[in-house]
Scaffold this motif. Structure first.
Motif, PDB file in Angstrom:
ATOM      1  N   PHE A   1     -72.724  -0.333  26.346  1.00 47.16           N
ATOM      2  CA  PHE A   1     -73.545   0.034  25.196  1.00 47.16           C
ATOM      3  C   PHE A   1     -73.080  -0.735  23.964  1.00 47.16           C
ATOM      4  CE2 PHE A   1     -74.127   3.722  27.912  1.00 47.16           C
ATOM      5  CZ  PHE A   1     -75.486   3.980  27.780  1.00 47.16           C
ATOM      6  N   SER A   2     -73.996  -0.970  23.044  1.00 47.35           N
ATOM      7  CA  SER A   2     -73.607  -1.573  21.779  1.00 47.35           C
ATOM      8  C   SER A   2     -72.809  -0.552  20.986  1.00 47.35           C
ATOM      9  CB  SER A   2     -74.857  -1.984  20.995  1.00 47.35           C
ATOM     10  OG  SER A   2     -74.501  -2.597  19.783  1.00 47.35           O
ATOM     11  N   PRO A   3     -71.764  -0.985  20.298  1.00 44.88           N
ATOM     12  CA  PRO A   3     -70.905  -0.028  19.595  1.00 44.88           C
ATOM     13  C   PRO A   3     -71.552   0.566  18.348  1.00 44.88           C
ATOM     14  CG  PRO A   3     -70.217  -2.267  19.133  1.00 44.88           C
ATOM     15  CD  PRO A   3     -71.290  -2.357  20.172  1.00 44.88           C
ATOM     16  N   LEU A   4     -70.910   1.602  17.862  1.00 42.86           N
ATOM     17  CA  LEU A   4     -71.294   2.235  16.604  1.00 42.86           C
ATOM     18  C   LEU A   4     -70.308   1.811  15.528  1.00 42.86           C
ATOM     19  CD1 LEU A   4     -71.704   5.894  17.947  1.00 42.86           C
ATOM     20  CD2 LEU A   4     -73.505   4.173  17.754  1.00 42.86           C
ATOM     21  N   TRP A   5     -70.754   1.894  14.289  1.00 32.37           N
ATOM     22  CA  TRP A   5     -69.870   1.620  13.156  1.00 32.37           C
ATOM     23  C   TRP A   5     -69.716   2.903  12.355  1.00 32.37           C
ATOM     24  CZ3 TRP A   5     -66.289  -1.503  11.585  1.00 32.37           C
ATOM     25  CH2 TRP A   5     -65.932  -1.568  10.238  1.00 32.37           C
ATOM     26  N   VAL A   6     -68.474   3.318  12.146  1.00 30.78           N
ATOM     27  CA  VAL A   6     -68.177   4.511  11.354  1.00 30.78           C
ATOM     28  C   VAL A   6     -67.629   4.040  10.015  1.00 30.78           C
ATOM     29  CG1 VAL A   6     -66.922   6.687  11.243  1.00 30.78           C
ATOM     30  CG2 VAL A   6     -67.644   5.775  13.466  1.00 30.78           C
ATOM     31  N   ALA A   7     -68.327   4.363   8.940  1.00 34.87           N
ATOM     32  CA  ALA A   7     -67.985   3.844   7.614  1.00 34.87           C
ATOM     33  C   ALA A   7     -67.517   4.964   6.693  1.00 34.87           C
ATOM     34  CB  ALA A   7     -69.199   3.151   6.996  1.00 34.87           C
ATOM     35  N   PHE A   8     -66.473   4.672   5.926  1.00 37.40           N
ATOM     36  CA  PHE A   8     -65.988   5.567   4.881  1.00 37.40           C
ATOM     37  C   PHE A   8     -66.026   4.793   3.562  1.00 37.40           C
ATOM     38  CE2 PHE A   8     -64.211   7.377   8.703  1.00 37.40           C
ATOM     39  CZ  PHE A   8     -64.349   8.743   8.508  1.00 37.40           C
ATOM     40  N   ALA A   9     -67.035   5.065   2.770  1.00 35.88           N
ATOM     41  CA  ALA A   9     -67.210   4.358   1.503  1.00 35.88           C
ATOM     42  C   ALA A   9     -66.540   5.144   0.383  1.00 35.88           C
ATOM     43  CB  ALA A   9     -68.695   4.178   1.200  1.00 35.88           C
ATOM     44  N   HIS A  10     -65.672   4.473  -0.354  1.00 32.68           N
ATOM     45  CA  HIS A  10     -65.011   5.113  -1.492  1.00 32.68           C
ATOM     46  C   HIS A  10     -65.896   4.945  -2.719  1.00 32.68           C
ATOM     47  CE1 HIS A  10     -61.947   5.382  -4.821  1.00 32.68           C
ATOM     48  NE2 HIS A  10     -61.707   6.480  -4.136  1.00 32.68           N
ATOM     49  N   ALA A  11     -66.365   6.071  -3.267  1.00 26.45           N
ATOM     50  CA  ALA A  11     -67.317   6.036  -4.372  1.00 26.45           C
ATOM     51  C   ALA A  11     -66.667   6.287  -5.725  1.00 26.45           C
ATOM     52  CB  ALA A  11     -68.429   7.061  -4.131  1.00 26.45           C
ATOM     53  N   GLY A  12     -65.334   6.311  -5.775  1.00 28.07           N
ATOM     54  CA  GLY A  12     -64.655   6.475  -7.053  1.00 28.07           C
ATOM     55  C   GLY A  12     -63.860   7.766  -7.137  1.00 28.07           C
ATOM     56  N   ARG A  13     -63.196   7.951  -8.281  1.00 33.16           N
ATOM     57  CA  ARG A  13     -62.408   9.158  -8.535  1.00 33.16           C
ATOM     58  C   ARG A  13     -62.956   9.874  -9.757  1.00 33.16           C
ATOM     59  NH1 ARG A  13     -56.051   7.496  -7.279  1.00 33.16           N
ATOM     60  NH2 ARG A  13     -56.310   7.503  -4.994  1.00 33.16           N
TER      61      ARG A  13
ATOM     62  N   ALA B   1     -70.567   7.706   7.167  1.00 37.08           N
ATOM     63  CA  ALA B   1     -71.766   7.586   7.994  1.00 37.08           C
ATOM     64  C   ALA B   1     -71.411   6.971   9.334  1.00 37.08           C
ATOM     65  CB  ALA B   1     -72.823   6.733   7.291  1.00 37.08           C
ATOM     66  N   VAL B   2     -72.168   7.355  10.355  1.00 40.48           N
ATOM     67  CA  VAL B   2     -72.043   6.778  11.695  1.00 40.48           C
ATOM     68  C   VAL B   2     -73.348   6.045  11.976  1.00 40.48           C
ATOM     69  CG1 VAL B   2     -71.591   7.228  14.131  1.00 40.48           C
ATOM     70  CG2 VAL B   2     -70.606   8.733  12.379  1.00 40.48           C
ATOM     71  N   THR B   3     -73.290   4.737  12.126  1.00 37.09           N
ATOM     72  CA  THR B   3     -74.512   3.941  12.202  1.00 37.09           C
ATOM     73  C   THR B   3     -74.616   3.168  13.506  1.00 37.09           C
ATOM     74  OG1 THR B   3     -73.486   2.019  11.128  1.00 37.09           O
ATOM     75  CG2 THR B   3     -74.508   3.652   9.703  1.00 37.09           C
ATOM     76  N   LEU B   4     -75.842   3.024  13.976  1.00 31.39           N
ATOM     77  CA  LEU B   4     -76.133   2.125  15.083  1.00 31.39           C
ATOM     78  C   LEU B   4     -76.068   0.691  14.573  1.00 31.39           C
ATOM     79  CD1 LEU B   4     -79.240   4.035  16.450  1.00 31.39           C
ATOM     80  CD2 LEU B   4     -77.020   3.916  17.579  1.00 31.39           C
ATOM     81  N   GLU B   5     -75.598  -0.216  15.400  1.00 28.30           N
ATOM     82  CA  GLU B   5     -75.460  -1.610  14.988  1.00 28.30           C
ATOM     83  C   GLU B   5     -76.182  -2.524  15.977  1.00 28.30           C
ATOM     84  OE1 GLU B   5     -73.950  -2.938  12.244  1.00 28.30           O
ATOM     85  OE2 GLU B   5     -73.696  -0.899  11.508  1.00 28.30           O
ATOM     86  N   PRO B   6     -77.511  -2.652  15.857  1.00 23.66           N
ATOM     87  CA  PRO B   6     -78.242  -3.555  16.762  1.00 23.66           C
ATOM     88  C   PRO B   6     -77.781  -5.002  16.578  1.00 23.66           C
ATOM     89  CG  PRO B   6     -79.741  -2.083  15.597  1.00 23.66           C
ATOM     90  CD  PRO B   6     -78.412  -1.954  14.935  1.00 23.66           C
ATOM     91  N   PRO B   7     -77.751  -5.778  17.642  1.00 25.83           N
ATOM     92  CA  PRO B   7     -77.332  -7.180  17.521  1.00 25.83           C
ATOM     93  C   PRO B   7     -78.355  -7.999  16.747  1.00 25.83           C
ATOM     94  CG  PRO B   7     -78.145  -6.734  19.731  1.00 25.83           C
ATOM     95  CD  PRO B   7     -78.077  -5.411  19.029  1.00 25.83           C
TER      96      PRO B   7
END
Length: 234
Positions: free
Chosen positions: A148-160, A174-180
């Motif tokens: 299967f194509s992998p997923l990308w799990v992102a942690f975006a820092h939006a500031g303090r 967010a957990v995102t699908l990553e189509p080629p």
């Protein structure tokens, strides 16, 4: 996905083949021809490659791109669970100095590592879990499963926010699908919606277990960049 939107997306996929194929074949030739003419103006009278010789490769490439894009559109239309963005604020990682390791200065590596450890305990036997990688919005990692194509799990820092006593880090996750990107890879791509949903559930469990309150934002396409204009939903 609404029927009208699906028809429109399929139409765009069909038209993308001829357009992109033409750009891929003609743009390099146009640049090379222009350079050659600048170097030797007498070459302006000659046609380097007859148009009829480009017709077959153009048609073959156009069909490949169109079929690949339409297939991807139909596959993603089966995803009945829209993506979620998790919005949270926590003081748990205020002493995280991983911003020094991120070229863009964003902390969040410890947050990412803690979730990776939690996934290893709960999903380690099912999915392949990558290492934290710095991004221009924070940190992230790959989650993959064989075939299967992998997923990308992102942690975006939006500031303090807050003062010294109430200071917290704001994150979007967010957990995102990553189509080629390549069309021949899209012909064999198989998005794993179930794995995406399971990792999202694990993320919610992890946040709840560590008493990090969060809100979820529903989006058909998830962009983990730290900005939003949509209404927040629980």
């Amino acid at each position: 996905m609404m029927r009208g939107q699906l028809i429109w997306d399929v139409l765009v996929g069909l038209l993308s083949g001829p357009l992109l194929s033409g750009l891929i074949l003609l743009m390099p030739l146009a640049v090379l021809t222009g350079v050659a003419v600048v170097l030797d103006p007498s070459l302006a009278m000659y046609e380097f490659i007859p148009e009829e010789e480009l017709l077959v490769p153009w048609a073959m490439l156009a069909i490949l791109i169109s079929v690949a894009n339409v297939r991807l559109t139909l596959l993603l239309s089966k995803d009945h669970n829209p993506g979620r963005v998790f919005e949270l604020a926590t003081g748990r990682y205020l002493d995280d100095s991983s911003g020094e390791l991120n070229p863009h200065g964003h902390p969040g590596k410890r947050f990412t590592e803690d979730f990776i450890s939690y996934l290893a305990e709960t999903e380690g036997g099912v999915a392949e879990i990558g290492e934290p990688l710095p991004e221009d919005y924070g940190w992230g990692f790959w989650v993959g499963e064989k075939d299967f194509s992998p997923l990308w799990v992102a942690f975006a820092h939006a500031g303090r926010t807050g003062d010294d006593e109430t200071k917290t880090d704001e994150f979007l996750a967010a957990v995102t699908l990553e189509p080629p990107v390549l069309p021949w890879s899209r012909l064999t791509y198989r998005p794993d919606f179930a794995l995406r949903d399971r990792i999202e559930s694990r993320l919610a469990e992890f946040l709840t277990k560590n008493r990090m309150n969060f809100l979820t934002e529903i989006e058909e396409w998830v962009d983990p960049e730290p900005k939003t204009q949509h209404s927040v939903r629980f």
